[in-house]
Design an enzyme around this catalytic site. Structure first.
Site, PDB file in Angstrom:
ATOM      1  N   ARG A 138      -0.845  -0.369   1.882  1.00  0.00           N
ATOM      2  CA  ARG A 138       0.019   0.777   1.590  1.00  0.00           C
ATOM      3  C   ARG A 138       0.081   1.667   2.820  1.00  0.00           C
ATOM      4  O   ARG A 138      -0.957   1.957   3.440  1.00  0.00           O
ATOM      5  CB  ARG A 138      -0.545   1.554   0.394  1.00  0.00           C
ATOM      6  CG  ARG A 138       0.051   2.922   0.230  1.00  0.00           C
ATOM      7  CD  ARG A 138      -0.176   3.539  -1.126  1.00  0.00           C
ATOM      8  NE  ARG A 138      -0.087   4.992  -1.091  1.00  0.00           N
ATOM      9  CZ  ARG A 138       1.028   5.689  -0.877  1.00  0.00           C
ATOM     10  NH1 ARG A 138       2.176   5.070  -0.664  1.00  0.00           N
ATOM     11  NH2 ARG A 138       1.014   7.011  -0.854  1.00  0.00           N
TER      12      ARG A 138
ATOM     13  N   SER B  81       2.096   8.839   2.488  1.00  0.00           N
ATOM     14  CA  SER B  81       1.638  10.189   2.800  1.00  0.00           C
ATOM     15  C   SER B  81       0.647  10.652   1.740  1.00  0.00           C
ATOM     16  O   SER B  81       0.543  10.065   0.658  1.00  0.00           O
ATOM     17  CB  SER B  81       2.827  11.150   2.870  1.00  0.00           C
ATOM     18  OG  SER B  81       3.504  11.145   1.638  1.00  0.00           O
TER      19      SER B  81
ATOM     20  N   GLY C 178       6.010   4.025   0.181  1.00  0.00           N
ATOM     21  CA  GLY C 178       6.611   4.430  -1.087  1.00  0.00           C
ATOM     22  C   GLY C 178       8.131   4.479  -0.983  1.00  0.00           C
ATOM     23  O   GLY C 178       8.849   4.069  -1.897  1.00  0.00           O
TER      24      GLY C 178
ATOM     25  N   ARG D 209      11.937   4.283   4.484  1.00  0.00           N
ATOM     26  CA  ARG D 209      10.890   4.113   5.488  1.00  0.00           C
ATOM     27  C   ARG D 209      10.597   2.637   5.719  1.00  0.00           C
ATOM     28  O   ARG D 209      10.208   2.248   6.818  1.00  0.00           O
ATOM     29  CB  ARG D 209       9.624   4.839   5.063  1.00  0.00           C
ATOM     30  CG  ARG D 209       9.741   6.320   5.269  1.00  0.00           C
ATOM     31  CD  ARG D 209       8.399   6.949   5.113  1.00  0.00           C
ATOM     32  NE  ARG D 209       8.472   8.368   5.348  1.00  0.00           N
ATOM     33  CZ  ARG D 209       7.469   9.197   5.113  1.00  0.00           C
ATOM     34  NH1 ARG D 209       6.328   8.723   4.630  1.00  0.00           N
ATOM     35  NH2 ARG D 209       7.580  10.471   5.361  1.00  0.00           N
TER      36      ARG D 209
ATOM     37  N   ARG E 237       7.461  13.955  10.661  1.00  0.00           N
ATOM     38  CA  ARG E 237       6.970  12.928   9.747  1.00  0.00           C
ATOM     39  C   ARG E 237       7.166  11.535  10.308  1.00  0.00           C
ATOM     40  O   ARG E 237       6.328  10.676  10.138  1.00  0.00           O
ATOM     41  CB  ARG E 237       7.665  13.040   8.383  1.00  0.00           C
ATOM     42  CG  ARG E 237       7.192  14.260   7.653  1.00  0.00           C
ATOM     43  CD  ARG E 237       7.835  14.396   6.300  1.00  0.00           C
ATOM     44  NE  ARG E 237       7.440  15.681   5.747  1.00  0.00           N
ATOM     45  CZ  ARG E 237       6.961  15.839   4.530  1.00  0.00           C
ATOM     46  NH1 ARG E 237       6.826  14.830   3.735  1.00  0.00           N
ATOM     47  NH2 ARG E 237       6.629  17.034   4.109  1.00  0.00           N
TER      48      ARG E 237
ATOM     49  N   ASP F  20       0.753  17.199   3.785  1.00  0.00           N
ATOM     50  CA  ASP F  20       0.616  18.573   3.296  1.00  0.00           C
ATOM     51  C   ASP F  20      -0.858  18.846   3.013  1.00  0.00           C
ATOM     52  O   ASP F  20      -1.654  17.916   2.954  1.00  0.00           O
ATOM     53  CB  ASP F  20       1.480  18.818   2.055  1.00  0.00           C
ATOM     54  CG  ASP F  20       1.237  17.801   0.956  1.00  0.00           C
ATOM     55  OD1 ASP F  20       1.857  16.720   1.000  1.00  0.00           O
ATOM     56  OD2 ASP F  20       0.421  18.071   0.069  1.00  0.00           O
TER      57      ASP F  20
ATOM     58  N   ARG G 235      17.696  -2.413  -7.136  1.00  0.00           N
ATOM     59  CA  ARG G 235      17.429  -0.989  -7.413  1.00  0.00           C
ATOM     60  C   ARG G 235      17.299  -0.141  -6.145  1.00  0.00           C
ATOM     61  O   ARG G 235      16.675   0.925  -6.170  1.00  0.00           O
ATOM     62  CB  ARG G 235      16.148  -0.824  -8.251  1.00  0.00           C
ATOM     63  CG  ARG G 235      16.313  -1.331  -9.666  1.00  0.00           C
ATOM     64  CD  ARG G 235      15.031  -1.232 -10.445  1.00  0.00           C
ATOM     65  NE  ARG G 235      15.212  -1.811 -11.758  1.00  0.00           N
ATOM     66  CZ  ARG G 235      15.167  -1.119 -12.901  1.00  0.00           C
ATOM     67  NH1 ARG G 235      14.912   0.159 -12.884  1.00  0.00           N
ATOM     68  NH2 ARG G 235      15.360  -1.725 -14.044  1.00  0.00           N
TER      69      ARG G 235
HETATM   70  N1  HPA Z   1      -0.019  15.248  -4.210  1.00  0.00           N
HETATM   71  C1  HPA Z   1       0.233  14.012  -4.653  1.00  0.00           C
HETATM   72  N2  HPA Z   1       0.777  13.077  -3.885  1.00  0.00           N
HETATM   73  C2  HPA Z   1       1.075  13.389  -2.620  1.00  0.00           C
HETATM   74  C3  HPA Z   1       0.836  14.668  -2.106  1.00  0.00           C
HETATM   75  C4  HPA Z   1       0.261  15.633  -2.943  1.00  0.00           C
HETATM   76  O1  HPA Z   1       0.013  16.778  -2.527  1.00  0.00           O
HETATM   77  N3  HPA Z   1       1.268  14.678  -0.823  1.00  0.00           N
HETATM   78  C5  HPA Z   1       1.754  13.449  -0.552  1.00  0.00           C
HETATM   79  N4  HPA Z   1       1.625  12.661  -1.641  1.00  0.00           N
END
Ligand code: HPA
Length: 234
Positions: free
Chosen positions: A87, A90, A20, A24, A217, A204, A43
């Protein structure tokens, strides 16, 4: 050159990794590829092409969310001839058994809606991964000693979710994690006969509210890139 990608014809490889975050993409290209050259800066959505073990690879940022990923994936496939799109990103974990830093290989992606919703109307299309890539990524995770889970994920349209009832239903139905891009990637791959997979690192946790410290990370991200590259050329 397309509306959103400045690369010349031939500068994009048939195999594309899509983080994304464009920074990275730069880090992964500098860390994993040989002779990486920047092929897109439009962009600030950086893209690089180089080689990995002799195979040509492009690493192109997708931006956050399905509308952004959809623009880049459409142009990579339709204008540059990309055939394998992975892809690397995270996600938030939704099950106790899934821990921070674990990798999720997304077998299927549930969603409320994708940018492709309009063409399906009453049909609930089930976006799913390419089986060969999925199997190869699972093997690569075992070889690398990375804890990996294979199963369903949820591609949300919002990071700051206000539907705890939906989250609860997804947890009940075994959804492993939440992110914001994969369902559209799998839908486009199906439409154009390409191979796609999402390799996701848990950054997370929705149940424990833990989050990966920034310095951790990068290393976890490296495992994901390694798994994606091995799967692409298995
Ligand atoms: N929610 C949506 N997208 C995400 C999250 C999340 O908690 N963590 C990483 N991408």
């Amino acid at each position: 050159m397309t509306i959103h990608i400045g690369a010349k014809t031939g500068e994009i490889a048939q195999t594309v990794l899509m983080p994304g975050d464009p920074h990275r993409a730069k880090w992964a290209a500098e860390t994993f590829l040989t002779d990486a050259a920047c092929v897109n800066q439009v962009r600030g959505m950086l893209g690089f092409t180089g080689t990995w073990n002799g195979h040509r690879v492009t690493i192109q940022g997708s931006g956050m969310g399905m509308p952004s990923l959809s623009i880049y994936a459409n142009e990579l496939i339709r204008d540059y001839g990309a055939r394998t799109l992975i892809r690397i990103g995270s996600c938030g974990a939704m099950q106790e058994a899934v821990k921070l830093r674990d990798v999720i290989l997304a077998m299927a992606a549930s969603t409320l809606s994708t940018p492709s919703r309009g063409i399906f109307r009453e049909l609930n299309f089930a976006p799913c991964a390419d089986y060969g890539l999925l199997r190869a990524a699972a093997d690569a995770a075992v070889d690398l000693g990375v804890g990996a889970h294979v199963g369903g994920i949820y591609s949300s349209d919002v990071f700051y979710d206000e539907r705890p009832d939906l989250t609860e239903q997804m947890e009940r139905h075994g959804i492993l994690g939440v992110e914001m891009e994969t369902a559209e990637l799998y839908t486009l791959a199906a439409r154009y006969g390409c191979r796609a997979l999402a390799v996701l690192t848990v950054s997370d946790h929705l149940k424990t509210h833990e989050a990966l410290p920034a310095e951790d990370r990068e290393r976890s991200f490296g495992d994901m890139v390694d798994i994606a590259l091995r799967a692409a050329f298995a």
